[in-house]
Design an enzyme around this catalytic site. Structure first.
Site, short mmCIF file in Angstrom:
data_model
loop_
_atom_site.label_atom_id
_atom_site.label_comp_id
_atom_site.label_asym_id
_atom_site.label_seq_id
_atom_site.Cartn_x
_atom_site.Cartn_y
_atom_site.Cartn_z
N SER A 137 -9.18 29.66 8.93
CA SER A 137 -8.86 29.05 10.31
C SER A 137 -9.23 30.33 11.26
O SER A 137 -9.03 31.55 11.11
CB SER A 137 -7.22 29.19 10.43
OG SER A 137 -7.06 29.23 11.74
N HIS B 127 -12.14 25.89 9.98
CA HIS B 127 -10.77 25.01 10.60
C HIS B 127 -10.79 25.73 12.03
O HIS B 127 -10.42 27.00 12.32
CB HIS B 127 -9.48 25.59 9.85
CG HIS B 127 -8.31 24.92 10.04
ND1 HIS B 127 -7.79 23.70 9.76
CD2 HIS B 127 -7.26 25.30 10.91
CE1 HIS B 127 -6.76 23.24 10.47
NE2 HIS B 127 -6.24 24.29 10.93
N ASP C 204 -8.59 25.74 15.54
CA ASP C 204 -7.40 25.48 15.85
C ASP C 204 -7.15 25.33 17.56
O ASP C 204 -7.41 26.28 18.28
CB ASP C 204 -6.32 26.51 15.57
CG ASP C 204 -6.02 26.33 13.92
OD1 ASP C 204 -5.21 25.15 13.64
OD2 ASP C 204 -6.12 27.58 13.45
N MET D 59 -5.26 24.35 20.80
CA MET D 59 -3.76 24.61 21.39
C MET D 59 -3.77 24.21 22.94
O MET D 59 -4.64 24.93 23.36
CB MET D 59 -3.09 25.64 20.99
CG MET D 59 -3.04 25.89 19.39
SD MET D 59 -2.17 27.45 19.08
CE MET D 59 -2.48 27.70 17.31
N HIS E 140 -8.64 20.99 14.02
CA HIS E 140 -7.11 20.66 14.39
C HIS E 140 -6.64 20.73 15.79
O HIS E 140 -6.50 21.66 16.42
CB HIS E 140 -6.30 21.83 13.44
CG HIS E 140 -4.79 21.66 13.47
ND1 HIS E 140 -4.23 22.41 12.85
CD2 HIS E 140 -3.96 20.54 13.55
CE1 HIS E 140 -2.79 22.22 12.73
NE2 HIS E 140 -2.62 21.10 13.31
N MET F 191 -3.78 20.46 18.12
CA MET F 191 -2.35 20.69 18.59
C MET F 191 -2.18 20.65 20.08
O MET F 191 -2.04 21.38 20.66
CB MET F 191 -2.24 22.03 17.93
CG MET F 191 -1.85 21.95 16.65
SD MET F 191 -1.84 23.73 15.91
CE MET F 191 -3.66 24.33 15.80
N MET G 248 1.77 20.50 7.34
CA MET G 248 1.84 21.77 8.12
C MET G 248 3.19 22.50 7.26
O MET G 248 4.28 22.32 6.94
CB MET G 248 2.49 21.64 9.52
CG MET G 248 1.35 21.33 10.36
SD MET G 248 0.06 22.41 10.58
CE MET G 248 0.35 23.72 10.93
N GLY H 264 1.54 26.39 16.10
CA GLY H 264 1.44 27.12 17.41
C GLY H 264 1.10 28.60 17.28
O GLY H 264 0.46 29.18 18.11
N PHE H 265 1.25 29.13 16.24
CA PHE H 265 0.86 30.57 16.15
C PHE H 265 0.09 30.85 14.58
O PHE H 265 0.93 30.25 13.59
CB PHE H 265 2.05 31.43 16.22
CG PHE H 265 2.66 31.09 17.77
CD1 PHE H 265 2.27 32.11 18.69
CD2 PHE H 265 3.55 30.39 17.90
CE1 PHE H 265 2.51 32.20 20.04
CE2 PHE H 265 4.07 30.27 19.36
CZ PHE H 265 3.37 30.88 20.40
N ASP I 292 -1.36 24.12 5.82
CA ASP I 292 -1.81 25.05 7.08
C ASP I 292 -0.67 25.81 7.16
O ASP I 292 0.65 25.30 7.81
CB ASP I 292 -2.39 24.41 8.11
CG ASP I 292 -2.95 24.93 9.24
OD1 ASP I 292 -2.99 26.22 9.04
OD2 ASP I 292 -3.24 24.43 10.15
N GLY I 293 -0.90 27.11 7.35
CA GLY I 293 0.23 27.88 7.70
C GLY I 293 0.70 28.99 6.47
O GLY I 293 1.39 28.60 5.76
N GLY I 294 0.44 30.13 6.66
CA GLY I 294 0.97 31.18 5.71
C GLY I 294 0.51 31.14 4.39
O GLY I 294 1.55 31.58 3.48
N GLY J 7 -6.05 31.72 7.84
CA GLY J 7 -6.25 32.45 8.99
C GLY J 7 -6.13 34.02 8.53
O GLY J 7 -7.13 34.61 8.32
C1 DX5 Z 1 -0.94 27.28 13.22
C2 DX5 Z 1 -2.28 26.84 12.92
C3 DX5 Z 1 -3.06 27.46 11.81
C4 DX5 Z 1 -2.97 28.92 11.72
C5 DX5 Z 1 -2.97 29.55 10.36
O1 DX5 Z 1 -0.52 26.70 14.05
O2 DX5 Z 1 -2.42 25.51 12.79
O3 DX5 Z 1 -4.19 27.01 11.41
O4 DX5 Z 1 -4.10 29.40 12.25
O5 DX5 Z 1 -2.89 30.78 10.46
P1 DX5 Z 1 -2.16 31.80 9.28
O6 DX5 Z 1 -3.10 31.44 8.13
O7 DX5 Z 1 -2.08 32.86 9.75
O8 DX5 Z 1 -0.89 31.22 8.88
ZN ZN Z 2 -4.53 24.77 11.92
#
Ligand code: DX5
Ligand code: ZN
Length: 222
Positions: free
Chosen positions: A11, A36, A38, A40, A69, A71, A140, A145-146, A178-180, A200
């Site tokens: 990401s 990927h 993102d 927003m 993606h 959002m 998710m 968002g972050f 996706d996420g963490g 990411g």
């Molecule tokens: C969150 C995004 C993710 C984000 C993941 O809202 O959709 O794609 O970039 O980032 P990490 O891998 O740092 O959690």
């Molecule tokens: Zn994403």
């Protein structure tokens, strides 16, 4: 799920935007399967990121599929522009869009892949009606968002549940998380049935570089 089926989708939210082209090219050399992106809007999620011009520029520097993606509220308004800029597939949120059937058909009519994302608090049942039309489901594992948030462990059972439904209804549909996602949580996602991992911070934020980060992630899921 065969181990070699796991795909990696770095990401770019965690990339250094002043060196975005170089970093994406490096991720490609290191075996990334797709990029990927993102997007927003500061409305559907409380943050702003990037839009169509970045996809257009990335299209010039990588041959990898650009997974977008969205959002954003009302994703339909933007599908044409992203498609023209070079997006290969779209992921839209069930929560942003109570007309997801229409969005899915629009994306398909543009010749693009289409995935539906569900937030950690959204029940799996919302997928049932549209799953036969999907190329991908994104569970998710943080609230969107972050970047740089912690993987929400209670999503584990949900990933498993979605995998079971996919196997029954549409086995060719991909299951992405996706996420963490890092060396510790990637194996959890794969064990629960995910076959595409978005990452990411653990890739672009790795102090030892993208190559080391991707090797570690791959080893962690083998
Ligand atoms: C969150 C995004 C993710 C984000 C993941 O809202 O959709 O794609 O970039 O980032 P990490 O891998 O740092 O959690
Ligand atoms: Zn994403």
């Amino acid at each position: 799920m065969p181990q070699n089926a796991v795909k990696f989708a770095p990401s770019i939210l965690a990339a250094d935007f002043a060196r975005l082209g170089e970093q994406v090219a490096e991720a490609e050399r290191c075996g990334a399967d797709r990029i990927h992106v993102d997007v927003m809007d500061g409305h559907f999620v409380p943050n702003l990121s990037i839009g169509v011009p970045v996809v257009k520029s990335l299209r010039q520097v990588t041959r990898l599929p650009l997974e977008t993606h969205l959002m954003i509220s009302d994703p339909d308004f933007f599908l044409d522009a992203f498609a023209e800029a070079g997006s290969d597939s779209f992921i839209v949120h069930w929560e942003s869009n109570h007309n997801e059937r229409h969005t899915i058909q629009r994306a398909k009519s543009l010749g693009k892949g289409v995935g539906l994302a569900i937030n950690p608090a959204t029940p799996v049942e919302v997928l049932e009606e549209v799953l036969p039309d999907l190329d991908l489901v994104l569970v998710m594992t943080v609230n969107p968002g972050f970047g740089h948030q912690h993987f929400i462990r209670s999503t584990w059972a949900k990933i498993q549940h979605v995998r079971r439904i996919i196997q029954q209804v549409r086995p060719e549909c991909e299951l992405e998380v996706d996420g963490g996602i890092d060396e510790t949580t990637a194996p959890l996602g794969v064990a629960a049935g995910a076959n595409v991992l978005v990452a990411g911070t653990s890739i672009f934020g790795c102090s030892q570089g993208i190559e080391t980060a991707m090797r570690r992630l791959r080893e962690a899921t083998e």
